[in-house]
Write a protein that holds these residues in place. Structure first.
Motif, PDB file in Angstrom:
ATOM      1  N   LEU A  16     -10.537  10.990   5.806  1.00 42.22           N
ATOM      2  CA  LEU A  16      -9.900  10.915   4.118  1.00 42.22           C
ATOM      3  C   LEU A  16     -11.011  12.452   4.139  1.00 42.22           C
ATOM      4  CD1 LEU A  16     -10.615   6.907   2.798  1.00 42.22           C
ATOM      5  CD2 LEU A  16      -7.824   8.853   2.864  1.00 42.22           C
ATOM      6  N   TYR A  31      -2.981   8.348  -0.569  1.00 43.75           N
ATOM      7  CA  TYR A  31      -3.532   7.779   0.051  1.00 43.75           C
ATOM      8  C   TYR A  31      -4.007   6.033  -0.281  1.00 43.75           C
ATOM      9  CZ  TYR A  31      -6.502   5.022   3.597  1.00 43.75           C
ATOM     10  OH  TYR A  31      -6.775   3.790   4.863  1.00 43.75           O
ATOM     11  N   CYS A  34      -0.130   4.459  -1.474  1.00 47.20           N
ATOM     12  CA  CYS A  34       0.276   3.951  -0.573  1.00 47.20           C
ATOM     13  C   CYS A  34       0.214   2.568   0.057  1.00 47.20           C
ATOM     14  CB  CYS A  34       0.369   4.864   0.966  1.00 47.20           C
ATOM     15  SG  CYS A  34       0.450   6.487   1.104  1.00 47.20           S
ATOM     16  N   LEU A  75      -0.994  12.363   6.941  1.00 48.60           N
ATOM     17  CA  LEU A  75      -1.510  11.027   6.879  1.00 48.60           C
ATOM     18  C   LEU A  75      -1.215  10.166   7.935  1.00 48.60           C
ATOM     19  CD1 LEU A  75      -1.208   9.546   3.495  1.00 48.60           C
ATOM     20  CD2 LEU A  75      -3.321  10.162   4.737  1.00 48.60           C
TER      21      LEU A  75
END
Length: 87
Positions: A16, A31, A34, A75
């Motif tokens: 991250l 993120y 998601c 990602l």
């Protein structure tokens, strides 16, 4: 409403940190959105394409399609999401 647990030190996770370095806090927030979509709409960690999650994600983030794809690709490269589910 469903919920998901996450570590309070996620922001220092090395993968991250790459996202934060490359996309700033926008990428980090992207993120987590998601994950929230998967948690709310998914079955067995998968959200079916017919739910149009990518369209929602692009509009909600206010990113253009190119930026959405760029972040999703990154990602996936970092194995934070599954590349097969991104497209």
């Amino acid at each position: 409403m469903r919920w998901l647990k996450h570590y309070t030190d996620s922001h220092i996770n090395l993968k991250l940190q790459v996202i934060i370095r490359e996309f700033g806090l926008e990428g980090y927030g992207f993120y987590w959105i998601c994950l929230e979509i998967v948690g709310a709409q998914g079955q067995k960690y998968i959200v079916k394409k017919d739910k149009e999650w990518k369209f929602f994600l692009t509009n909600f983030s206010n990113f253009d399609q190119k930026k959405t794809d760029l972040i999703l690709d990154r990602l996936a490269d970092l194995k934070l999401i599954d590349k097969k589910t991104a497209y």
